[in-house]
Motif scaffolding. Structure first.
Motif, PDB file in Angstrom:
ATOM      1  N   SER A  67     -12.721 -27.738 -61.443  1.00 44.25           N
ATOM      2  CA  SER A  67     -12.502 -26.350 -61.860  1.00 44.25           C
ATOM      3  C   SER A  67     -12.663 -25.426 -60.658  1.00 44.25           C
ATOM      4  O   SER A  67     -13.352 -25.749 -59.696  1.00 44.25           O
ATOM      5  CB  SER A  67     -13.473 -25.954 -62.971  1.00 44.25           C
ATOM      6  N   LEU A  68     -11.969 -24.303 -60.745  1.00 38.20           N
ATOM      7  CA  LEU A  68     -12.011 -23.298 -59.684  1.00 38.20           C
ATOM      8  C   LEU A  68     -12.377 -21.956 -60.291  1.00 38.20           C
ATOM      9  O   LEU A  68     -11.953 -21.645 -61.422  1.00 38.20           O
ATOM     10  CB  LEU A  68     -10.632 -23.147 -59.028  1.00 38.20           C
ATOM     11  N   ALA A  69     -13.120 -21.162 -59.545  1.00 33.94           N
ATOM     12  CA  ALA A  69     -13.421 -19.803 -59.984  1.00 33.94           C
ATOM     13  C   ALA A  69     -12.118 -19.023 -60.111  1.00 33.94           C
ATOM     14  O   ALA A  69     -11.099 -19.391 -59.518  1.00 33.94           O
ATOM     15  CB  ALA A  69     -14.363 -19.127 -58.999  1.00 33.94           C
ATOM     16  N   HIS A  70     -12.163 -17.959 -60.872  1.00 30.84           N
ATOM     17  CA  HIS A  70     -10.968 -17.169 -61.182  1.00 30.84           C
ATOM     18  C   HIS A  70     -10.144 -16.790 -59.960  1.00 30.84           C
ATOM     19  O   HIS A  70      -8.925 -16.745 -60.016  1.00 30.84           O
ATOM     20  CB  HIS A  70     -11.381 -15.909 -61.956  1.00 30.84           C
ATOM     21  N   SER A  71     -10.779 -16.536 -58.829  1.00 32.28           N
ATOM     22  CA  SER A  71     -10.035 -16.123 -57.635  1.00 32.28           C
ATOM     23  C   SER A  71     -10.158 -17.142 -56.499  1.00 32.28           C
ATOM     24  O   SER A  71      -9.900 -16.816 -55.351  1.00 32.28           O
ATOM     25  CB  SER A  71     -10.521 -14.756 -57.169  1.00 32.28           C
ATOM     26  N   GLU A  72     -10.513 -18.379 -56.828  1.00 27.41           N
ATOM     27  CA  GLU A  72     -10.748 -19.400 -55.812  1.00 27.41           C
ATOM     28  C   GLU A  72      -9.483 -20.222 -55.555  1.00 27.41           C
ATOM     29  O   GLU A  72      -8.762 -20.587 -56.477  1.00 27.41           O
ATOM     30  CB  GLU A  72     -11.873 -20.330 -56.285  1.00 27.41           C
ATOM     31  N   GLY A  73      -9.246 -20.514 -54.301  1.00 29.13           N
ATOM     32  CA  GLY A  73      -8.146 -21.395 -53.920  1.00 29.13           C
ATOM     33  C   GLY A  73      -6.773 -20.808 -54.174  1.00 29.13           C
ATOM     34  O   GLY A  73      -6.628 -19.641 -54.550  1.00 29.13           O
ATOM     35  N   LEU A  74      -5.767 -21.636 -53.967  1.00 30.31           N
ATOM     36  CA  LEU A  74      -4.391 -21.201 -54.179  1.00 30.31           C
ATOM     37  C   LEU A  74      -4.095 -20.996 -55.661  1.00 30.31           C
ATOM     38  O   LEU A  74      -3.331 -20.100 -56.021  1.00 30.31           O
ATOM     39  CB  LEU A  74      -3.418 -22.222 -53.577  1.00 30.31           C
ATOM     40  N   VAL A  75      -4.715 -21.796 -56.506  1.00 31.29           N
ATOM     41  CA  VAL A  75      -4.535 -21.634 -57.953  1.00 31.29           C
ATOM     42  C   VAL A  75      -5.059 -20.262 -58.379  1.00 31.29           C
ATOM     43  O   VAL A  75      -4.394 -19.535 -59.124  1.00 31.29           O
ATOM     44  CB  VAL A  75      -5.234 -22.771 -58.729  1.00 31.29           C
ATOM     45  N   GLY A  76      -6.236 -19.891 -57.894  1.00 31.86           N
ATOM     46  CA  GLY A  76      -6.789 -18.571 -58.196  1.00 31.86           C
ATOM     47  C   GLY A  76      -5.934 -17.448 -57.638  1.00 31.86           C
ATOM     48  O   GLY A  76      -5.801 -16.391 -58.257  1.00 31.86           O
ATOM     49  N   LEU A  77      -5.331 -17.672 -56.477  1.00 27.83           N
ATOM     50  CA  LEU A  77      -4.449 -16.668 -55.877  1.00 27.83           C
ATOM     51  C   LEU A  77      -3.207 -16.452 -56.737  1.00 27.83           C
ATOM     52  O   LEU A  77      -2.799 -15.318 -56.980  1.00 27.83           O
ATOM     53  CB  LEU A  77      -4.054 -17.093 -54.461  1.00 27.83           C
ATOM     54  N   VAL A  78      -2.624 -17.538 -57.226  1.00 23.31           N
ATOM     55  CA  VAL A  78      -1.465 -17.423 -58.117  1.00 23.31           C
ATOM     56  C   VAL A  78      -1.852 -16.639 -59.371  1.00 23.31           C
ATOM     57  O   VAL A  78      -1.136 -15.731 -59.799  1.00 23.31           O
ATOM     58  CB  VAL A  78      -0.916 -18.818 -58.512  1.00 23.31           C
ATOM     59  N   GLY A  79      -3.002 -16.982 -59.955  1.00 17.43           N
ATOM     60  CA  GLY A  79      -3.455 -16.308 -61.165  1.00 17.43           C
ATOM     61  C   GLY A  79      -3.774 -14.842 -60.954  1.00 17.43           C
ATOM     62  O   GLY A  79      -3.410 -13.996 -61.768  1.00 17.43           O
ATOM     63  N   SER A  80      -4.429 -14.509 -59.845  1.00 22.25           N
ATOM     64  CA  SER A  80      -4.805 -13.112 -59.618  1.00 22.25           C
ATOM     65  C   SER A  80      -3.601 -12.243 -59.237  1.00 22.25           C
ATOM     66  O   SER A  80      -3.525 -11.086 -59.612  1.00 22.25           O
ATOM     67  CB  SER A  80      -5.909 -12.997 -58.569  1.00 22.25           C
ATOM     68  N   ARG A  81      -2.636 -12.821 -58.509  1.00 23.08           N
ATOM     69  CA  ARG A  81      -1.435 -12.062 -58.154  1.00 23.08           C
ATOM     70  C   ARG A  81      -0.408 -12.042 -59.274  1.00 23.08           C
ATOM     71  O   ARG A  81       0.491 -11.210 -59.282  1.00 23.08           O
ATOM     72  CB  ARG A  81      -0.799 -12.648 -56.892  1.00 23.08           C
ATOM     73  N   GLU A  82      -0.537 -12.985 -60.213  1.00 26.88           N
ATOM     74  CA  GLU A  82       0.370 -13.105 -61.358  1.00 26.88           C
ATOM     75  C   GLU A  82       1.825 -13.253 -60.924  1.00 26.88           C
ATOM     76  O   GLU A  82       2.728 -12.701 -61.545  1.00 26.88           O
ATOM     77  CB  GLU A  82       0.207 -11.921 -62.319  1.00 26.88           C
ATOM     78  N   GLU A  83       2.027 -14.021 -59.854  1.00 33.18           N
ATOM     79  CA  GLU A  83       3.380 -14.292 -59.373  1.00 33.18           C
ATOM     80  C   GLU A  83       3.388 -15.635 -58.650  1.00 33.18           C
ATOM     81  O   GLU A  83       2.346 -16.108 -58.201  1.00 33.18           O
ATOM     82  CB  GLU A  83       3.874 -13.182 -58.458  1.00 33.18           C
ATOM     83  N   PRO A  84       4.574 -16.252 -58.546  1.00 35.99           N
ATOM     84  CA  PRO A  84       4.654 -17.557 -57.886  1.00 35.99           C
ATOM     85  C   PRO A  84       4.262 -17.491 -56.411  1.00 35.99           C
ATOM     86  O   PRO A  84       4.474 -16.476 -55.746  1.00 35.99           O
ATOM     87  CB  PRO A  84       6.133 -17.932 -58.011  1.00 35.99           C
ATOM     88  N   ILE A  85       3.681 -18.584 -55.931  1.00 36.63           N
ATOM     89  CA  ILE A  85       3.368 -18.727 -54.504  1.00 36.63           C
ATOM     90  C   ILE A  85       3.989 -20.043 -54.051  1.00 36.63           C
ATOM     91  O   ILE A  85       3.741 -21.094 -54.636  1.00 36.63           O
ATOM     92  CB  ILE A  85       1.855 -18.700 -54.256  1.00 36.63           C
ATOM     93  N   ASN A  86       4.806 -19.955 -52.997  1.00 37.31           N
ATOM     94  CA  ASN A  86       5.570 -21.079 -52.483  1.00 37.31           C
ATOM     95  C   ASN A  86       5.204 -21.261 -51.013  1.00 37.31           C
ATOM     96  O   ASN A  86       5.490 -20.388 -50.197  1.00 37.31           O
ATOM     97  CB  ASN A  86       7.061 -20.758 -52.651  1.00 37.31           C
ATOM     98  N   LEU A  87       4.543 -22.382 -50.682  1.00 37.01           N
ATOM     99  CA  LEU A  87       4.074 -22.615 -49.318  1.00 37.01           C
ATOM    100  C   LEU A  87       4.565 -23.963 -48.791  1.00 37.01           C
ATOM    101  O   LEU A  87       4.512 -24.961 -49.505  1.00 37.01           O
ATOM    102  CB  LEU A  87       2.542 -22.607 -49.269  1.00 37.01           C
ATOM    103  N   GLU A  88       5.000 -23.972 -47.554  1.00 39.60           N
ATOM    104  CA  GLU A  88       5.410 -25.227 -46.907  1.00 39.60           C
ATOM    105  C   GLU A  88       4.200 -26.019 -46.420  1.00 39.60           C
ATOM    106  O   GLU A  88       4.223 -27.240 -46.415  1.00 39.60           O
ATOM    107  CB  GLU A  88       6.326 -24.937 -45.719  1.00 39.60           C
ATOM    108  N   ASP A  89       3.142 -25.320 -45.987  1.00 38.18           N
ATOM    109  CA  ASP A  89       1.961 -25.985 -45.445  1.00 38.18           C
ATOM    110  C   ASP A  89       0.708 -25.378 -46.087  1.00 38.18           C
ATOM    111  O   ASP A  89       0.025 -24.549 -45.491  1.00 38.18           O
ATOM    112  CB  ASP A  89       1.936 -25.827 -43.917  1.00 38.18           C
ATOM    113  N   ALA A  90       0.434 -25.798 -47.302  1.00 39.39           N
ATOM    114  CA  ALA A  90      -0.678 -25.237 -48.075  1.00 39.39           C
ATOM    115  C   ALA A  90      -2.038 -25.384 -47.397  1.00 39.39           C
ATOM    116  O   ALA A  90      -2.830 -24.442 -47.401  1.00 39.39           O
ATOM    117  CB  ALA A  90      -0.707 -25.854 -49.463  1.00 39.39           C
ATOM    118  N   PRO A  91      -2.369 -26.549 -46.785  1.00 40.87           N
ATOM    119  CA  PRO A  91      -3.698 -26.683 -46.181  1.00 40.87           C
ATOM    120  C   PRO A  91      -3.992 -25.674 -45.066  1.00 40.87           C
ATOM    121  O   PRO A  91      -5.154 -25.402 -44.771  1.00 40.87           O
ATOM    122  CB  PRO A  91      -3.702 -28.111 -45.630  1.00 40.87           C
TER     123      PRO A  91
END
Length: 184
Positions: A67-91
């Protein structure tokens, strides 16, 4: 893509419960998009954390435990921005959060879309790929957004009927659901 989308929607609509619907989505989306990973993280309102609820490509033991906190990680970033995030090099992204129990260190490309119902974020749908030069195109992004809209309806229905009970990390039982109506 429209034929694949229709097929997935029909399978999800015939699912017995939310877990089966999530499993159908992650396996069919992974296959349809030709990715190595597809995962669904749902937001638990009681703890305000995203919980890995289904995956195809990550370690199955992580489901329900990561589990991740509401604003933690890329998943939290997608949720807080409420829009898709597309990255070639996520790490290499500053918000990237690594969980050894998932085995996701092998994957570089990342596309995450929010699962939104009535302007409320219910979760995040993610696909990942090993190739770090892969940037998901607009068609793939649109496909994932459409699938997430379908999933939002399934999740909202599960919440309304109480089928999503037991999601809370606190272990509390689900409360009765009350619907206020207006006479017509």
């Amino acid at each position: 893509m429209l034929g694949i989308l229709r097929s997935i929607v029909q399978e999800v609509n015939s699912a017995r419960d939310l877990n089966e619907a999530l499993d159908i989505i992650v396996s069919r989306v992974q296959k349809a998009m030709g990715t190595e990973v597809c995962s669904v993280y749902l937001l638990d309102p009681a703890s305000n954390r995203y919980i890995l609820m289904a995956t195809e490509g990550l370690y199955k033991d992580a489901v329900g435990h990561v589990s991740l906190a509401h604003s933690e990680g890329l998943v939290g970033l997608v949720g807080s921005r409420e829009e898709p995030i597309n990255l070639e090099d996520a790490p290499s992204h500053p918000r990237y959060r690594y969980f050894p129990e998932t085995g996701e260190e092998r994957f570089s490309s990342f596309l995450g879309v929010p699962i939104i119902h009535h302007r409320a974020v219910l979760g995040v749908l993610v696909v990942q790929q090993r190739e770090n030069s892969r940037c998901f195109d607009e068609g793939e992004e649109a496909f994932l957004v459409t699938i997430s809209a379908q999933l939002a309806g399934v999740i909202a229905h599960s919440e309304a009927t109480g089928a999503i009970s037991g999601l809370s990390l606190t272990g509390e039982e689900a409360h009765d659901v009350c619907f206020n109506g207006v006479p017509g």
